[in-house]
Design a protein around this motif. Structure first.
Motif, mmCIF file in Angstrom:
data_model
loop_
_atom_site.group_PDB
_atom_site.id
_atom_site.type_symbol
_atom_site.label_atom_id
_atom_site.label_comp_id
_atom_site.label_asym_id
_atom_site.label_seq_id
_atom_site.Cartn_x
_atom_site.Cartn_y
_atom_site.Cartn_z
ATOM 1 N N GLN A 31 -14.202 -157.487 -97.835
ATOM 2 C CA GLN A 31 -14.100 -156.032 -97.712
ATOM 3 C C GLN A 31 -12.900 -155.646 -96.856
ATOM 4 O OE1 GLN A 31 -18.078 -155.457 -96.169
ATOM 5 N NE2 GLN A 31 -18.690 -154.375 -98.045
ATOM 6 N N LYS A 51 -20.773 -146.778 -88.844
ATOM 7 C CA LYS A 51 -21.571 -146.296 -87.719
ATOM 8 C C LYS A 51 -20.848 -145.132 -87.052
ATOM 9 C CE LYS A 51 -19.720 -149.813 -84.589
ATOM 10 N NZ LYS A 51 -20.040 -150.949 -83.740
ATOM 11 N N GLU A 103 -20.739 -140.446 -96.492
ATOM 12 C CA GLU A 103 -21.743 -141.508 -96.499
ATOM 13 C C GLU A 103 -21.884 -142.117 -97.892
ATOM 14 O OE1 GLU A 103 -25.473 -140.095 -94.971
ATOM 15 O OE2 GLU A 103 -24.602 -139.571 -93.028
ATOM 16 N N SER A 104 -21.883 -141.287 -98.905
ATOM 17 C CA SER A 104 -22.026 -141.765 -100.282
ATOM 18 C C SER A 104 -20.847 -142.642 -100.679
ATOM 19 C CB SER A 104 -22.140 -140.588 -101.260
ATOM 20 O OG SER A 104 -23.321 -139.875 -101.026
ATOM 21 N N TRP A 105 -19.636 -142.205 -100.340
ATOM 22 C CA TRP A 105 -18.445 -142.981 -100.688
ATOM 23 C C TRP A 105 -18.526 -144.369 -100.053
ATOM 24 C CZ3 TRP A 105 -14.410 -145.751 -98.821
ATOM 25 C CH2 TRP A 105 -13.312 -145.941 -99.669
ATOM 26 N N LEU A 106 -18.869 -144.414 -98.800
ATOM 27 C CA LEU A 106 -18.955 -145.688 -98.086
ATOM 28 C C LEU A 106 -20.080 -146.568 -98.633
ATOM 29 C CD1 LEU A 106 -18.439 -144.155 -94.559
ATOM 30 C CD2 LEU A 106 -16.852 -145.763 -95.661
ATOM 31 N N THR A 107 -21.238 -145.984 -98.853
ATOM 32 C CA THR A 107 -22.405 -146.721 -99.322
ATOM 33 C C THR A 107 -22.192 -147.260 -100.736
ATOM 34 O OG1 THR A 107 -23.842 -145.382 -97.919
ATOM 35 C CG2 THR A 107 -24.902 -146.569 -99.727
ATOM 36 N N GLU A 108 -21.601 -146.441 -101.621
ATOM 37 C CA GLU A 108 -21.357 -146.878 -102.999
ATOM 38 C C GLU A 108 -20.453 -148.104 -103.050
ATOM 39 O OE1 GLU A 108 -19.745 -143.467 -105.002
ATOM 40 O OE2 GLU A 108 -21.649 -142.381 -104.871
ATOM 41 N N ARG A 109 -19.595 -148.264 -102.070
ATOM 42 C CA ARG A 109 -18.669 -149.388 -102.037
ATOM 43 C C ARG A 109 -19.179 -150.538 -101.165
ATOM 44 N NH1 ARG A 109 -16.727 -144.834 -103.248
ATOM 45 N NH2 ARG A 109 -14.953 -144.596 -104.655
ATOM 46 N N GLY A 110 -20.343 -150.339 -100.571
ATOM 47 C CA GLY A 110 -20.956 -151.381 -99.762
ATOM 48 C C GLY A 110 -20.359 -151.531 -98.375
ATOM 49 N N TYR A 111 -19.628 -150.524 -97.909
ATOM 50 C CA TYR A 111 -19.025 -150.588 -96.579
ATOM 51 C C TYR A 111 -20.033 -150.130 -95.531
ATOM 52 C CZ TYR A 111 -14.558 -150.859 -99.066
ATOM 53 O OH TYR A 111 -13.528 -151.239 -99.882
ATOM 54 N N GLY A 112 -20.288 -150.969 -94.549
ATOM 55 C CA GLY A 112 -21.128 -150.564 -93.436
ATOM 56 C C GLY A 112 -20.349 -149.599 -92.548
#
Length: 119
Positions: A21, A92, A81-90
């Motif tokens: 990643q 915080k 949040e959706s953009w990050l989550t859809e790509r599997g990026y953690g």
């Protein structure tokens, strides 16, 4: 009623990135250069993972009332949040800040242009 324009900035940091990643983000870094960031309806992501894990999304939204900035901010946070989550990026520490441009002070150039228009 007039339309108000909102600029929403969502900041955070990548968390727990795999080596793959991290390499992926480095390869895409020219598209997400901090120096060419802009506020857009779909949101513009800027980061420099070579320097640190931090990122910034910039969103442009609108509404008719001052209170609409709260909904715009919630939409921006959800989109980030959706953009990050859809790509599997953690990630915080997401924080957001919104500005209603109708409430922003005019720059010197804008004041001069307004004065010329009223003369």
């Amino acid at each position: 009623m007039s339309t108000r324009t909102f600029r929403i900035t969502v900041r955070g940091s990548f968390d727990g990135l795999t080596a793959e990643q991290h390499a992926e983000l480095l390869a895409a870094a020219p598209e997400h250069d901090i120096m060419s960031s802009a506020y857009t309806a779909e949101g513009h992501l800027a980061y420099d993972v070579a320097v640190g894990p931090f990122f910034t999304f910039r969103f442009l939204d609108s509404g008719e009332a001052e209170e609409d900035v709260l909904d715009a901010t919630a939409r921006a946070e959800l989109a980030a949040e959706s953009w990050l989550t859809e790509r599997g990026y953690g990630f915080k520490r997401l924080t957001s800040r919104a500005q209603d441009l109708s409430q922003a002070p005019l720059s010197k150039r804008q004041r001069q242009a307004a004065a010329r228009g009223n003369a």
